[in-house]
Design an enzyme around this catalytic site. Structure first.
Site, PDB file in Angstrom:
ATOM      1  N   HIS A  68     -38.613 -26.897  52.167  1.00 28.46           N
ATOM      2  CA  HIS A  68     -37.621 -27.038  53.238  1.00 28.46           C
ATOM      3  C   HIS A  68     -37.530 -28.483  53.697  1.00 28.46           C
ATOM      4  CE1 HIS A  68     -36.337 -22.913  54.305  1.00 28.46           C
ATOM      5  NE2 HIS A  68     -37.346 -22.644  53.516  1.00 28.46           N
ATOM      6  N   PRO A  69     -36.331 -28.913  54.051  1.00 26.35           N
ATOM      7  CA  PRO A  69     -36.176 -30.281  54.547  1.00 26.35           C
ATOM      8  C   PRO A  69     -36.589 -30.382  56.015  1.00 26.35           C
ATOM      9  CG  PRO A  69     -34.083 -29.158  54.651  1.00 26.35           C
ATOM     10  CD  PRO A  69     -35.061 -28.193  53.988  1.00 26.35           C
ATOM     11  N   SER A  85     -28.477 -26.015  53.785  1.00 23.41           N
ATOM     12  CA  SER A  85     -29.143 -26.754  54.861  1.00 23.41           C
ATOM     13  C   SER A  85     -28.175 -27.676  55.597  1.00 23.41           C
ATOM     14  CB  SER A  85     -30.327 -27.562  54.312  1.00 23.41           C
ATOM     15  OG  SER A  85     -31.373 -26.700  53.935  1.00 23.41           O
ATOM     16  N   GLU A  88     -26.128 -25.483  57.893  1.00 26.22           N
ATOM     17  CA  GLU A  88     -26.948 -24.964  58.987  1.00 26.22           C
ATOM     18  C   GLU A  88     -27.239 -26.045  60.020  1.00 26.22           C
ATOM     19  OE1 GLU A  88     -28.946 -21.760  55.913  1.00 26.22           O
ATOM     20  OE2 GLU A  88     -30.087 -23.527  56.496  1.00 26.22           O
ATOM     21  N   GLN A  89     -27.664 -27.217  59.556  1.00 25.52           N
ATOM     22  CA  GLN A  89     -27.991 -28.287  60.494  1.00 25.52           C
ATOM     23  C   GLN A  89     -26.743 -28.804  61.210  1.00 25.52           C
ATOM     24  OE1 GLN A  89     -30.917 -31.261  59.541  1.00 25.52           O
ATOM     25  NE2 GLN A  89     -32.010 -29.900  58.140  1.00 25.52           N
ATOM     26  N   PHE A 120     -41.240 -28.600  59.916  1.00 25.56           N
ATOM     27  CA  PHE A 120     -40.877 -27.626  60.932  1.00 25.56           C
ATOM     28  C   PHE A 120     -39.691 -26.821  60.422  1.00 25.56           C
ATOM     29  CE2 PHE A 120     -38.206 -26.581  64.674  1.00 25.56           C
ATOM     30  CZ  PHE A 120     -39.100 -25.798  65.382  1.00 25.56           C
ATOM     31  N   ALA A 123     -34.745 -21.055  62.114  1.00 25.59           N
ATOM     32  CA  ALA A 123     -33.403 -20.558  61.773  1.00 25.59           C
ATOM     33  C   ALA A 123     -32.429 -21.160  62.793  1.00 25.59           C
ATOM     34  CB  ALA A 123     -33.377 -19.034  61.798  1.00 25.59           C
ATOM     35  N   VAL A 124     -31.910 -22.336  62.477  1.00 23.97           N
ATOM     36  CA  VAL A 124     -31.113 -23.094  63.443  1.00 23.97           C
ATOM     37  C   VAL A 124     -29.850 -22.359  63.872  1.00 23.97           C
ATOM     38  CG1 VAL A 124     -32.026 -25.344  62.751  1.00 23.97           C
ATOM     39  CG2 VAL A 124     -29.936 -24.493  61.683  1.00 23.97           C
TER      40      VAL A 124
END
Length: 170
Positions: A68-69, A85, A88-89, A120, A123-124
């Protein structure tokens, strides 16, 4: 894009290709559930994938977490995040942080990675930016063994959201 019926009918290689990114850079999970088809529902597919995750070796689980990033980290800065990602971000504004927020998240990313040995993970899409920052602060103090479990639970939530998006696009 894809329906559950289509996923069930695909050759294994196509199934793995379609679901290989549901768990970040970890197509081995899709590979291990391919032989369990057909799935009767999104719940059964997700449940099987999560079960494979929990049944994995400690090294595989750590590899999954490390795949994961970091939030708003070097992958985001360099444009090398996966499409999942990035979306999501971006959905909670992590791609548009103020200089102060960016500095704070860099500090937390560094401290978290040093303490826990993996980025870290949260689930954003289930939280606001302020909730993410608060959780980051809170979880920094968790015992590493507890945080390992928490991070894997978050991975399961992320996978669920990604599966829902994939099947909703059908």
């Amino acid at each position: 894009m894809t329906t559950l019926s289509e996923l069930n009918a695909m050759p294994a290689a196509d199934f793995i290709a379609a679901l290989g990114g549901i768990f970040e850079h970890s197509p081995w999970i899709a590979q291990r559930v391919a032989s369990l088809r057909p799935f009767s529902s999104l719940d059964s597919l997700h449940g099987a994938m999560v079960q494979v995750m929990w049944a994995a070796t400690p090294e595989e689980k750590l590899g999954l977490l490390r795949a994961h990033p970091q939030l708003a980290g070097k992958e985001a800065d360099s444009g090398t995040l996966t499409a999942h990602s990035t979306s999501e971000q971006d959905s909670v504004g992590l791609t548009r942080l103020s200089p102060e927020e960016k500095q704070r998240i860099r500090e937390m990313n560094h401290a978290y990675l040093e303490r826990h040995g993996f980025p870290f993970i949260i689930a954003v899409k289930l939280r606001t930016k302020s909730q993410i920052f608060a959780e980051f602060e809170r979880r920094l103090a968790n015992a590493p063994a507890d945080e390992f479990v928490t991070a894997l639970n978050e991975v399961g939530k992320i996978a669920r959201l990604r599966l829902e998006a994939l099947l909703a696009a059908a």
